[in-house]
Motif scaffolding. Structure first.
Motif, mmCIF file in Angstrom:
data_model
loop_
_atom_site.group_PDB
_atom_site.id
_atom_site.type_symbol
_atom_site.label_atom_id
_atom_site.label_comp_id
_atom_site.label_asym_id
_atom_site.label_seq_id
_atom_site.Cartn_x
_atom_site.Cartn_y
_atom_site.Cartn_z
ATOM 1 N N ASN A 73 9.538 -8.632 2.989
ATOM 2 C CA ASN A 73 8.267 -7.485 2.806
ATOM 3 C C ASN A 73 8.440 -6.206 1.465
ATOM 4 O OD1 ASN A 73 5.194 -6.800 3.464
ATOM 5 N ND2 ASN A 73 6.448 -4.839 3.885
ATOM 6 N N LEU A 74 9.914 -5.832 1.600
ATOM 7 C CA LEU A 74 9.790 -5.621 0.779
ATOM 8 C C LEU A 74 10.059 -5.849 -0.967
ATOM 9 C CD1 LEU A 74 12.207 -2.261 -0.460
ATOM 10 C CD2 LEU A 74 13.918 -4.612 -0.022
ATOM 11 N N LYS A 133 6.971 -6.125 -2.665
ATOM 12 C CA LYS A 133 6.354 -4.543 -2.755
ATOM 13 C C LYS A 133 6.892 -4.495 -3.888
ATOM 14 C CE LYS A 133 7.528 -1.672 -0.166
ATOM 15 N NZ LYS A 133 8.017 -0.133 0.255
ATOM 16 N N ASP A 134 8.240 -4.747 -3.780
ATOM 17 C CA ASP A 134 8.859 -3.575 -4.767
ATOM 18 C C ASP A 134 9.148 -4.846 -6.552
ATOM 19 O OD1 ASP A 134 8.471 -1.913 -3.297
ATOM 20 O OD2 ASP A 134 10.866 -1.438 -3.175
ATOM 21 N N ASP A 141 7.408 -6.701 -9.173
ATOM 22 C CA ASP A 141 6.023 -7.385 -9.116
ATOM 23 C C ASP A 141 6.134 -9.115 -9.851
ATOM 24 O OD1 ASP A 141 6.989 -7.478 -12.046
ATOM 25 O OD2 ASP A 141 5.674 -6.009 -13.053
ATOM 26 N N GLN A 160 5.110 -15.621 0.034
ATOM 27 C CA GLN A 160 4.248 -14.393 -0.403
ATOM 28 C C GLN A 160 3.236 -15.172 0.646
ATOM 29 O OE1 GLN A 160 3.014 -15.590 -4.200
ATOM 30 N NE2 GLN A 160 4.556 -13.706 -4.985
ATOM 31 N N LYS A 166 2.043 -12.370 3.898
ATOM 32 C CA LYS A 166 0.123 -11.998 4.061
ATOM 33 C C LYS A 166 -0.808 -12.758 5.548
ATOM 34 C CE LYS A 166 -3.189 -12.270 0.915
ATOM 35 N NZ LYS A 166 -3.694 -13.341 -0.391
ATOM 36 N N TYR A 188 1.454 -9.843 7.984
ATOM 37 C CA TYR A 188 1.065 -8.524 8.352
ATOM 38 C C TYR A 188 -0.098 -8.779 8.861
ATOM 39 C CZ TYR A 188 -0.430 -3.924 6.150
ATOM 40 O OH TYR A 188 -0.523 -2.462 5.868
#
Length: 151
Positions: free
Chosen positions: A42-43, A46-47, A49, A105, A109, A112
């Motif tokens: 997740n990190l 998120k961090d 791109d 990914q 998804k 989450y």
């Protein structure tokens, strides 16, 4: 009768001890990852791109507040499952960068969405006011734990 701090601490400890893994299969295990791996993925997602080459192990370690050895152990497991890939830093070939794969990914998804749905059930159960109070108290509790680790 008013409870003293030791009585309250014992009651909190009793309640905390009841937070066990649910019986049956955990949603993460259905996807082939552990909760700690979910947090790391997740990190990364998120961090980093789409154009990012990835993150250094030391960056991940600092952001997750775990040792670089712990990060490396988790990365090794995720790499075996095809959830992350390693590459050399284009500016310094001695540095290894880690990035999430397309497979991760999709999995993150889905996981989450499942987690969010579960927590929405908790919010409905508690109601708006109790949910806000729970968030306030839990945030304050996390602050206490962070401060305690620094000492």
């Amino acid at each position: 009768m008013a409870k003293n701090s030791q009585d309250l601490a014992q009651e909190l400890l009793r309640i905390f001890s009841q937070f066990k893994r649910p019986s049956g299969q955990h949603p993460f295990s259905k996807q082939g990852i552990k909760p700690s791996e979910f947090i790391l993925l997740n990190l990364l997602l998120k961090d980093c791109d789409d154009n990012s080459v990835g993150m250094r192990v030391t960056e991940i370690s600092e952001k997750l507040d775990i040792t670089p050895g712990g990060v490396t152990h988790t990365i090794n497991s995720l790499e075996k499952g095809g959830f992350i890939e390693r590459s050399a830093d284009p500016n310094d070939r001695r540095i290894v960068l880690v990035r999430a794969t397309e497979k991760s990914q999709k999995v993150i998804k889905q996981l989450y969405a499942e987690q969010l749905h579960f927590i929405e059930g908790l919010v409905t159960f508690l109601g708006e006011q109790d949910s806000q109070e729970f968030i306030r108290l839990f945030s304050k509790t996390l602050d206490y734990f962070k401060e305690s680790r620094k000492k």
